[in-house]
Design an enzyme around this catalytic site. Structure first.
Site, short mmCIF file in Angstrom:
data_model
loop_
_atom_site.label_atom_id
_atom_site.label_comp_id
_atom_site.label_asym_id
_atom_site.label_seq_id
_atom_site.Cartn_x
_atom_site.Cartn_y
_atom_site.Cartn_z
N LYS A 41 -26.29 -33.26 108.89
CA LYS A 41 -25.01 -33.88 108.53
C LYS A 41 -25.12 -34.87 107.38
O LYS A 41 -24.12 -35.36 106.91
CB LYS A 41 -24.45 -34.61 109.75
CG LYS A 41 -23.88 -33.67 110.78
CD LYS A 41 -23.09 -34.44 111.80
CE LYS A 41 -22.39 -33.49 112.74
NZ LYS A 41 -22.19 -34.05 114.04
N ILE A 84 -35.42 -20.78 110.48
CA ILE A 84 -35.67 -19.62 111.33
C ILE A 84 -34.93 -18.40 110.76
O ILE A 84 -35.29 -17.27 111.05
CB ILE A 84 -35.25 -19.84 112.81
CG1 ILE A 84 -33.74 -20.04 112.95
CG2 ILE A 84 -36.01 -21.00 113.42
CD1 ILE A 84 -33.24 -19.87 114.37
N ASP A 85 -33.90 -18.65 109.95
CA ASP A 85 -33.06 -17.54 109.46
C ASP A 85 -33.73 -16.72 108.36
O ASP A 85 -33.26 -15.63 108.04
CB ASP A 85 -31.74 -18.08 108.91
CG ASP A 85 -30.85 -18.65 109.99
OD1 ASP A 85 -31.17 -18.47 111.18
OD2 ASP A 85 -29.84 -19.28 109.65
N ARG A 119 -26.77 -17.01 110.17
CA ARG A 119 -25.43 -17.36 109.71
C ARG A 119 -24.94 -16.37 108.64
O ARG A 119 -23.88 -15.80 108.78
CB ARG A 119 -25.53 -18.75 109.09
CG ARG A 119 -24.32 -19.58 109.25
CD ARG A 119 -24.45 -20.76 108.34
NE ARG A 119 -25.38 -21.76 108.85
CZ ARG A 119 -24.98 -22.93 109.33
NH1 ARG A 119 -23.71 -23.20 109.39
NH2 ARG A 119 -25.87 -23.81 109.73
N LEU A 161 -32.11 -21.48 121.56
CA LEU A 161 -33.41 -21.15 122.15
C LEU A 161 -34.36 -20.65 121.07
O LEU A 161 -35.57 -20.82 121.15
CB LEU A 161 -33.26 -20.06 123.22
CG LEU A 161 -32.62 -20.50 124.54
CD1 LEU A 161 -32.28 -19.29 125.38
CD2 LEU A 161 -33.57 -21.43 125.29
N ARG A 199 -34.70 -21.74 118.16
CA ARG A 199 -35.23 -22.82 117.31
C ARG A 199 -36.33 -23.63 118.00
O ARG A 199 -36.96 -24.47 117.38
CB ARG A 199 -34.09 -23.75 116.89
CG ARG A 199 -33.06 -23.09 116.00
CD ARG A 199 -32.70 -23.91 114.79
NE ARG A 199 -32.21 -25.22 115.11
CZ ARG A 199 -30.97 -25.64 114.86
NH1 ARG A 199 -30.09 -24.81 114.30
NH2 ARG A 199 -30.62 -26.85 115.14
O1 F6P Z 1 -29.85 -22.52 109.79
C1 F6P Z 1 -30.40 -22.23 111.00
C2 F6P Z 1 -29.37 -22.10 112.07
O2 F6P Z 1 -30.15 -21.81 113.15
C3 F6P Z 1 -28.26 -21.06 111.85
O3 F6P Z 1 -28.61 -19.75 112.12
C4 F6P Z 1 -27.18 -21.57 112.75
O4 F6P Z 1 -25.92 -21.13 112.35
C5 F6P Z 1 -27.33 -23.03 112.61
O5 F6P Z 1 -28.68 -23.29 112.35
C6 F6P Z 1 -26.82 -23.82 113.78
O6 F6P Z 1 -27.03 -25.17 113.56
P1 F6P Z 1 -26.56 -26.35 114.51
O7 F6P Z 1 -25.90 -25.77 115.72
O8 F6P Z 1 -27.80 -27.09 114.83
O9 F6P Z 1 -25.62 -27.14 113.67
#
Ligand code: F6P
Length: 370
Positions: free
Chosen positions: A84, A149-150, A194, A295, A297
């Protein structure tokens, strides 16, 4: 003129956490200390500098050899992270009460000058590397390390964290196969991803999914329902479908949990539920959804990710030692190399349509929804 020698560096981790972050931190710290440098960790992205009052033990703290001993196998990041706090577009309440953006990057540069920190190692995904590029252009010595991870960062063969996420998703698919088969159900498994379907594609093939739906290929659920019907007709009364959170139907849209706001990207999720409902309606089969979400991550990095992370960390220190700045460490098999941050910032690596992995899925008869 060659840059002045390094004496003190800072490290920060930004964006979503990924397995391997602690291995990078350890590698940077040990390689730097072995050169006689001091290391400091910035808490929660740049919040340790921007909001020092939040941290009783200091927003920036010394990273010693002892502090990073035995952390390489741990998930998460000992520095903390945030997705953020982009300091270039920092969300701030304006005098009229609305939320606007303020560029707080000068505060970071001033902090580095005041504390005589010579360089920054910034570990993160696209957002963090874009910030790193901007800081470099303002005069800070910066080296980036690619994390997500993406696996959707350009100019590196892979990011650390991806292999662990794929390994875990594959194990989950293995487990879901047996329950799907026992109950003759359709099991829909939603994974992160994403804007790119790397996790869905790799875990889907490795985990023997029957259909894989990903952001790169808008899907038609009639195609998936046809596959399920054919499998039923052949006596295979269950099916496993993997769907990336960012996948969308041909004539539809991605599923949003929360829209983008200043300083925060949109939050996706819910496509698994929608796909499951539609497939149940179309096939009449009992259908269940499993959302693997965060999970993916967590947990200990695989040996591949650990090694990649440690190679990246050591290479980042070598880059600084060689006087480089404004570069990202990348994996260009079999070695690491350095890529200008501006070549990476704001670029996304989707699964290429001519990828042999994608073709492998097709050759194996896996439905991609098209
Ligand atoms: O960028 C990695 C990621 O795991 C995306 O696939 C997912 O959309 C996002 O982070 C979610 O992030 P958070 O819920 O932590 O904001």
């Amino acid at each position: 003129m060659s840059p002045s020698p390094i004496r003190r560096i800072a490290i920060c981790t930004g964006g979503g956490d990924a397995p391997g972050l602690n291995a990078v931190i350890r590698s940077v710290v040990v390689a730097a200390i072995n050169r006689g440098w001091e290391c400091y960790g910035i808490r929660d992205g740049f919040n340790g500098i921007l909001f020092p009052e939040r941290y009783v033990e200091g927003g920036v703290f010394r990273l010693t050899r002892e502090r990073v001993h035995d952390i390489g196998h741990l998930g998460g990041t000992i520095l903390g992270t945030t997705n953020k706090g982009n300091p270039i577009h920092f969300p701030t309440r304006m005098p009229d009460g609305t939320i606007g953006e303020v560029d707080r990057s000068d505060e970071i540069l001033q902090y580095f000058a005041l504390k005589e920190l010579d360089a920054l190692v910034s570990i993160g995904g696209d957002g963090s590397l874009t910030i790193a590029d901007a800081l470099h252009k303002k005069g800070l010595r910066v080296v980036g390390v690619p994390k997500t991870i993406d696996n959707d960062l350009d100019k590196t063969m892979t990011t650390f964290g991806f292999d662990t996420a794929v390994a875990f998703a594959t194990e989950c698919l293995d487990r879901l196969h047996s329950t799907a088969e026992s109950h003759q159900r359709v099991m829909v498994v939603e994974v992160m991803g994403r804007y790119a379907g790397w996790i869905a594609l790799h875990s889907g093939i490795a985990g023997n999914a029957h259909a894989i739906l990903m952001p790169e290929i808008p899907f038609d659920l009639d195609r998936v329902a046809d596959l399920i019907h054919h499998r039923d007709a052949d006596g295979h009364l269950y099916s496993v479908v993997v769907v990336a959170e960012g996948a969308a139907p041909r004539d539809g849209h991605t599923e949003l949990q929360a829209p983008a706001e200043i300083g925060h990207a949109e939050r996706l999720g819910g496509i698994g539920e929608r796909v499951a409902k539609a497939l149940q309606e179309r096939t009449g089969k009992d259908t269940r959804v499993v959302v693997l979400g965060h999970l993916l991550r967590g947990g200990s990095p695989t040996s591949f990710d650990r090694l990649a992370a440690m190679r990246f960390g050591a290479a980042a220190v070598r880059a600084l030692d060689e006087g480089l700045s404004g570069v990202m460490v990348a994996l260009a098999f079999p070695n690491v190399n350095y890529i200008a941050l501006e070549e990476v910032a704001g670029r996304m690596k989707a699964v290429p349509m001519d990828s042999d992995t994608l073709q492998t899925a097709r050759d194996l008869g896996i439905c991609l929804g098209d």
